[in-house]
Design a protein around this motif. Structure first.
Motif, PDB file in Angstrom:
ATOM      1  N   ALA A   1      -4.137   1.908  -4.311  1.00 45.12           N
ATOM      2  CA  ALA A   1      -4.114   3.783  -4.071  1.00 45.12           C
ATOM      3  C   ALA A   1      -4.835   3.699  -5.699  1.00 45.12           C
ATOM      4  CB  ALA A   1      -2.239   4.291  -4.036  1.00 45.12           C
ATOM      5  N   SER A   2      -5.690   4.839  -5.029  1.00 43.87           N
ATOM      6  CA  SER A   2      -6.036   6.140  -6.022  1.00 43.87           C
ATOM      7  C   SER A   2      -6.824   7.215  -5.696  1.00 43.87           C
ATOM      8  CB  SER A   2      -7.625   5.037  -6.144  1.00 43.87           C
ATOM      9  OG  SER A   2      -8.752   6.115  -7.370  1.00 43.87           O
ATOM     10  N   LEU A   3      -5.829   7.905  -6.708  1.00 35.20           N
ATOM     11  CA  LEU A   3      -5.880   9.306  -6.089  1.00 35.20           C
ATOM     12  C   LEU A   3      -6.669  10.016  -8.425  1.00 35.20           C
ATOM     13  CD1 LEU A   3      -2.218  10.178  -5.495  1.00 35.20           C
ATOM     14  CD2 LEU A   3      -4.199   9.598  -3.869  1.00 35.20           C
TER      15      LEU A   3
ATOM     16  N   ASN B   1       2.984   5.675  -2.736  1.00 28.38           N
ATOM     17  CA  ASN B   1       3.766   6.368  -3.504  1.00 28.38           C
ATOM     18  C   ASN B   1       4.181   6.639  -5.323  1.00 28.38           C
ATOM     19  OD1 ASN B   1       4.684   7.502  -1.130  1.00 28.38           O
ATOM     20  ND2 ASN B   1       5.972   5.924  -0.767  1.00 28.38           N
ATOM     21  N   LEU B   2       3.738   5.493  -5.732  1.00 32.26           N
ATOM     22  CA  LEU B   2       3.602   5.711  -6.983  1.00 32.26           C
ATOM     23  C   LEU B   2       2.614   6.314  -7.842  1.00 32.26           C
ATOM     24  CD1 LEU B   2       4.508   1.692  -8.439  1.00 32.26           C
ATOM     25  CD2 LEU B   2       6.123   4.030  -8.001  1.00 32.26           C
ATOM     26  N   ALA B   3       1.348   5.764  -7.635  1.00 28.42           N
ATOM     27  CA  ALA B   3       0.250   6.997  -7.629  1.00 28.42           C
ATOM     28  C   ALA B   3       0.721   8.585  -7.463  1.00 28.42           C
ATOM     29  CB  ALA B   3      -1.237   7.044  -7.068  1.00 28.42           C
ATOM     30  N   ARG B   4       1.579   9.372  -6.623  1.00 27.63           N
ATOM     31  CA  ARG B   4       2.170  10.545  -6.213  1.00 27.63           C
ATOM     32  C   ARG B   4       2.566  11.615  -7.667  1.00 27.63           C
ATOM     33  NH1 ARG B   4       2.681  10.016   0.484  1.00 27.63           N
ATOM     34  NH2 ARG B   4       0.047   9.782   1.141  1.00 27.63           N
TER      35      ARG B   4
ATOM     36  N   ALA C   1       0.503  -0.893  -0.501  1.00 28.58           N
ATOM     37  CA  ALA C   1       0.047   0.138  -0.168  1.00 28.58           C
ATOM     38  C   ALA C   1       0.922   1.009  -0.139  1.00 28.58           C
ATOM     39  CB  ALA C   1      -0.957   0.201   0.818  1.00 28.58           C
ATOM     40  N   SER C   2       1.529   1.111   0.878  1.00 25.39           N
ATOM     41  CA  SER C   2       3.029   2.256   0.727  1.00 25.39           C
ATOM     42  C   SER C   2       3.587   2.544  -0.075  1.00 25.39           C
ATOM     43  CB  SER C   2       4.265   2.112   1.964  1.00 25.39           C
ATOM     44  OG  SER C   2       4.731   3.142   1.764  1.00 25.39           O
TER      45      SER C   2
ATOM     46  N   ILE D   1      -5.644   8.521 -10.629  1.00 23.67           N
ATOM     47  CA  ILE D   1      -4.621   7.293 -10.489  1.00 23.67           C
ATOM     48  C   ILE D   1      -4.853   6.071 -10.392  1.00 23.67           C
ATOM     49  CG2 ILE D   1      -1.801   7.452 -10.541  1.00 23.67           C
ATOM     50  CD1 ILE D   1      -2.967   9.899 -12.705  1.00 23.67           C
ATOM     51  N   ARG D   2      -4.786   5.198 -11.007  1.00 27.43           N
ATOM     52  CA  ARG D   2      -5.027   3.613  -9.653  1.00 27.43           C
ATOM     53  C   ARG D   2      -3.515   2.774  -9.926  1.00 27.43           C
ATOM     54  NH1 ARG D   2     -10.233   1.078 -12.667  1.00 27.43           N
ATOM     55  NH2 ARG D   2     -11.420   3.596 -12.087  1.00 27.43           N
ATOM     56  N   VAL D   3      -3.268   2.805  -9.046  1.00 33.49           N
ATOM     57  CA  VAL D   3      -1.930   1.439  -8.600  1.00 33.49           C
ATOM     58  C   VAL D   3      -2.872   0.344  -8.215  1.00 33.49           C
ATOM     59  CG1 VAL D   3       0.318   0.886  -7.712  1.00 33.49           C
ATOM     60  CG2 VAL D   3      -0.814   3.743  -7.849  1.00 33.49           C
TER      61      VAL D   3
END
Length: 158
Positions: free
Chosen positions: A144-146, A62-65, A57-58, A132-134
């Protein structure tokens, strides 16, 4: 203590042999070890699984950010990287993280998101929704989803 004819120690108080465990003592010891060992093993297994999920999750966040910051750095509504995509999105490559899939989905929330980016108009200002979805490779569950929104022009009043 005295020695018998075979040089074995004999306990004078009980008349038995010294230094060994009986079968009952061994069975009780093994049973207690099993009873205590199983919960400890389950606890360690759950803790390891939670630690791995937290790491995933971390890394995903970070990849999404990183991808969102890269898109924000363009500061351009009409940049090709923020062009409208299909609902399945565009996969973004992060070669250092091959076990993660980063997908960028750009959709038009309202207004005109496809016309040329010339002079501002007061009628058709488009608003793009950038998500952005990971996920992990081979999984569909997002780690993660931003989401952010972009617009061509911001007009106050008129």
């Amino acid at each position: 203590m005295t020695l018998d004819t075979n040089d074995t120690e004999i306990d004078n108080d009980t008349g038995g042999m010294c230094g060994g465990l009986t079968l009952i003592e061994l069975v009780i010891t093994i049973s207690l070890a099993g009873i205590l060992g199983i919960p400890v093993g389950v606890l360690l297994s759950e803790q390891l699984g939670a630690a791995i999920h937290a790491r995933d999750a971390s890394v995903a966040m970070n990849l999404a950010r990183a991808e969102l910051e890269r898109l924000e750095s363009f500061n351009d509504f009409c940049h090709p990287e923020t062009a409208l995509t299909a609902s399945s999105g565009v996969v973004v490559a992060f070669p250092a993280y091959p076990s993660y899939v980063v997908t960028r989905i750009v959709s038009c929330q309202t207004g005109d998101c496809t016309s040329t980016c010339g002079t501002p108009s007061n009628a058709n200002n488009g608003i793009k929704r950038v998500e952005i979805r990971v996920t992990k490779t081979g999984s569909t569950a997002p780690l993660a989803s931003l989401i952010t929104y972009r617009t061509k022009f911001v007009l106050y009043g008129s």
